[in-house]
Design an enzyme around this catalytic site. Structure first.
Site, PDB file in Angstrom:
ATOM      1  N   GLU A 127       0.799  -1.245   0.000  1.00  0.00           N
ATOM      2  CA  GLU A 127       0.000   0.000   0.000  1.00  0.00           C
ATOM      3  C   GLU A 127       0.823   1.284   0.000  1.00  0.00           C
ATOM      4  OE1 GLU A 127      -2.705  -0.484   3.315  1.00  0.00           O
ATOM      5  OE2 GLU A 127      -3.569  -2.308   2.473  1.00  0.00           O
ATOM      6  N   ASN A 169       2.055  -5.277  -3.160  1.00  0.00           N
ATOM      7  CA  ASN A 169       0.642  -5.553  -2.871  1.00  0.00           C
ATOM      8  C   ASN A 169      -0.112  -4.247  -2.606  1.00  0.00           C
ATOM      9  OD1 ASN A 169      -1.373  -7.667  -2.219  1.00  0.00           O
ATOM     10  ND2 ASN A 169      -1.274  -6.862  -0.118  1.00  0.00           N
ATOM     11  N   GLU A 235      -6.393 -10.596  -1.253  1.00  0.00           N
ATOM     12  CA  GLU A 235      -7.223 -10.322  -0.051  1.00  0.00           C
ATOM     13  C   GLU A 235      -8.691 -10.211  -0.436  1.00  0.00           C
ATOM     14  OE1 GLU A 235      -5.726  -6.960   2.164  1.00  0.00           O
ATOM     15  OE2 GLU A 235      -3.644  -7.526   1.841  1.00  0.00           O
TER      16      GLU A 235
HETATM   17  O1  G3I Z   1      -5.679  -8.164  19.038  1.00  0.00           O
HETATM   18  C1  G3I Z   1      -6.181  -6.917  19.532  1.00  0.00           C
HETATM   19  C2  G3I Z   1      -7.017  -7.127  20.759  1.00  0.00           C
HETATM   20  O2  G3I Z   1      -6.194  -7.641  21.783  1.00  0.00           O
HETATM   21  C3  G3I Z   1      -7.628  -5.786  21.168  1.00  0.00           C
HETATM   22  O3  G3I Z   1      -8.487  -5.990  22.258  1.00  0.00           O
HETATM   23  C4  G3I Z   1      -8.416  -5.193  20.007  1.00  0.00           C
HETATM   24  C5  G3I Z   1      -8.986  -3.839  20.366  1.00  0.00           C
HETATM   25  O4  G3I Z   1      -9.062  -2.988  19.251  1.00  0.00           O
HETATM   26  O5  G3I Z   1      -7.554  -5.052  18.898  1.00  0.00           O
HETATM   27  C6  G3I Z   1      -7.016  -6.270  18.447  1.00  0.00           C
HETATM   28  O6  G3I Z   1      -6.171  -6.011  17.341  1.00  0.00           O
HETATM   29  C7  G3I Z   1      -6.826  -5.704  16.124  1.00  0.00           C
HETATM   30  C8  G3I Z   1      -6.376  -6.732  15.078  1.00  0.00           C
HETATM   31  O7  G3I Z   1      -6.920  -6.393  13.824  1.00  0.00           O
HETATM   32  C9  G3I Z   1      -6.806  -8.153  15.426  1.00  0.00           C
HETATM   33  O8  G3I Z   1      -8.196  -8.254  15.444  1.00  0.00           O
HETATM   34  C10 G3I Z   1      -6.432  -4.316  15.687  1.00  0.00           C
HETATM   35  O9  G3I Z   1      -6.977  -3.360  16.598  1.00  0.00           O
HETATM   36  C11 G3I Z   1      -6.933  -4.031  14.305  1.00  0.00           C
HETATM   37  O10 G3I Z   1      -6.413  -2.794  13.852  1.00  0.00           O
HETATM   38  C12 G3I Z   1      -6.480  -5.121  13.354  1.00  0.00           C
HETATM   39  O11 G3I Z   1      -7.063  -4.884  12.089  1.00  0.00           O
HETATM   40  C13 G3I Z   1      -6.427  -5.492  11.004  1.00  0.00           C
HETATM   41  C14 G3I Z   1      -6.093  -4.447   9.964  1.00  0.00           C
HETATM   42  O12 G3I Z   1      -5.529  -5.077   8.828  1.00  0.00           O
HETATM   43  C15 G3I Z   1      -5.110  -3.434  10.512  1.00  0.00           C
HETATM   44  O13 G3I Z   1      -4.639  -2.572   9.538  1.00  0.00           O
HETATM   45  C16 G3I Z   1      -7.375  -6.539  10.416  1.00  0.00           C
HETATM   46  O14 G3I Z   1      -7.558  -7.600  11.356  1.00  0.00           O
HETATM   47  C17 G3I Z   1      -6.810  -7.074   9.121  1.00  0.00           C
HETATM   48  O15 G3I Z   1      -7.790  -7.884   8.474  1.00  0.00           O
HETATM   49  C18 G3I Z   1      -6.462  -5.930   8.179  1.00  0.00           C
HETATM   50  O16 G3I Z   1      -5.904  -6.459   7.001  1.00  0.00           O
HETATM   51  C19 G3I Z   1      -5.565  -5.515   6.001  1.00  0.00           C
HETATM   52  C20 G3I Z   1      -4.327  -6.042   5.309  1.00  0.00           C
HETATM   53  O17 G3I Z   1      -3.299  -6.284   6.220  1.00  0.00           O
HETATM   54  C21 G3I Z   1      -3.848  -5.059   4.234  1.00  0.00           C
HETATM   55  N1  G3I Z   1      -4.915  -4.712   3.311  1.00  0.00           N
HETATM   56  C22 G3I Z   1      -6.164  -4.270   3.928  1.00  0.00           C
HETATM   57  C23 G3I Z   1      -6.647  -5.305   4.942  1.00  0.00           C
HETATM   58  C24 G3I Z   1      -8.006  -4.916   5.498  1.00  0.00           C
HETATM   59  O18 G3I Z   1      -7.933  -3.716   6.219  1.00  0.00           O
END
Ligand code: G3I
Length: 305
Positions: A127, A169, A235
């Site tokens: 990105e 990517n 994705e």
């Molecule tokens: O694990 C913690 C948890 O302990 C906490 O209580 C909770 C509270 O917010 O957060 C949890 O972490 C989160 C994590 O996902 C696991 O669920 C993060 O806040 C959250 O920001 C994170 O989001 C991820 C996101 O990327 C971050 O940028 C998504 O799961 C993930 O699917 C997403 O994936 C991205 C790709 O890497 C790149 N392309 C876009 C795609 C979708 O956004």
């Protein structure tokens, strides 16, 4: 083939999913995972904040649980991601300049070395381009270390893990006429011309009503492939339901199969309830793990039916 993985293998391709380590104790989840999928991407566990929470102290426990799951079910791995402006650990977020460039290259080298020989393809850089009509690089602390940061990351990754395919990517790069698509295309063209090591381009393909599957999607995949790189759908998720959603999954799957260098498709989660999208139903299985119409359409397309 009767599963996504076996149907994709019919044409030498893979079918993958994003996996979250915290769900590996859910037997419905792991049942579908091991039955259907031949490629795994860690949804968060190989990102910079997860693997290097303190500078130069590496943490692989959660990522390794996903690596072990892949090994046990005979699936391969996509590595996601070595250099990104998001999900940087706190110590990196405040860094700039030469110190950041060195820290980024050290991260790429250390993580790619740790997993040497185990990763089919790395999303080396994720990105890095801006949305909208500018076609510019995204302004980030990594970009401010100099425009050559992307090629420096690819060169370091090649040195650390020479057997892995190295991908760029991104999202919103699916419509051929989009300025961001054209900008990434020119970068890849330039890298190939100058011998910067790049093997593949990942199209995230997060589709929704505001960002639908473009009619020229297959053209985009083919034009990138014509530069001499593999292309991968990395994705995939598509908001919607029923027949309309199923038809969109069929279109995307058929586009990949029509491009010989489209080597595989990864969906971004298994059940709708596993999706990063807070609401919506963008995946192939419902919250109970049942196959949706979108699953059937995808399987049919993989089987050429
Ligand atoms: O694990 C913690 C948890 O302990 C906490 O209580 C909770 C509270 O917010 O957060 C949890 O972490 C989160 C994590 O996902 C696991 O669920 C993060 O806040 C959250 O920001 C994170 O989001 C991820 C996101 O990327 C971050 O940028 C998504 O799961 C993930 O699917 C997403 O994936 C991205 C790709 O890497 C790149 N392309 C876009 C795609 C979708 O956004």
């Amino acid at each position: 083939g009767g599963t996504l993985g076996s149907a994709a293998a019919r044409t030498g391709r893979y079918f993958g999913t994003a996996v979250s380590a915290s769900k590996l104790s859910d037997s419905v989840y792991t049942g579908i995972l091991s039955r259907e999928f031949s490629m795994i991407t860690a949804e968060n566990e190989m990102k910079i904040d997860a693997t290097e929470p303190s500078q130069n102290q590496f943490s692989y426990a959660n990522a390794d649980r996903i690596v072990n799951q892949a090994t046990s079910q005979g699936a391969r791995l996509r590595g996601h991601t070595l250099a990104w402006h998001q999900q940087q650990p706190g110590w990196m977020q405040g860094m700039e300049g030469t110190a950041l460039r060195q820290a980024m290259l050290n991260h790429v080298t250390q993580v790619a070395t740790h997993y040497r020989g185990k990763i089919y393809a790395w999303d080396v850089v994720n990105e890095a381009f801006e949305d909208g009509g500018s076609g510019a690089r995204r302004n980030s602390n990594l970009q401010r270390t100099g425009n050559d940061w992307i090629e420096a990351a690819f060169t370091a990754a090649r040195a650390a893990d020479p057997g892995a395919k190295l991908c760029y990517n991104d999202y919103n790069t699916d419509d051929w006429t989009h300025a961001k698509t054209q900008a990434v295309y020119r970068m890849v063209q330039d890298f190939k011309a100058r011998g910067v090591p790049i093997d593949c381009v990942g199209f995230q393909s997060h589709f929704n009503p505001n960002s639908p599957v473009p009619s020229n999607y297959q053209t985009t995949l083919q034009n990138f492939a014509n530069l001499g790189v593999d292309v991968q759908i990395t994705e995939l998720d598509i908001e919607g339901s029923g027949t309309a959603q199923a038809n969109n999954f069929r279109t995307v799957t058929s586009a990949c199969l029509a491009v010989s260098r489209c080597t595989g498709i990864t969906v971004w989660g298994i059940r709708d309830t596993d999706s990063w999208r807070a609401s919506g139903t963008p995946l192939l299985f419902d919250g109970n793990g049942q196959k949706k119409a979108a699953y059937t359409a995808t399987l049919e397309a993989l089987n050429g039916d």
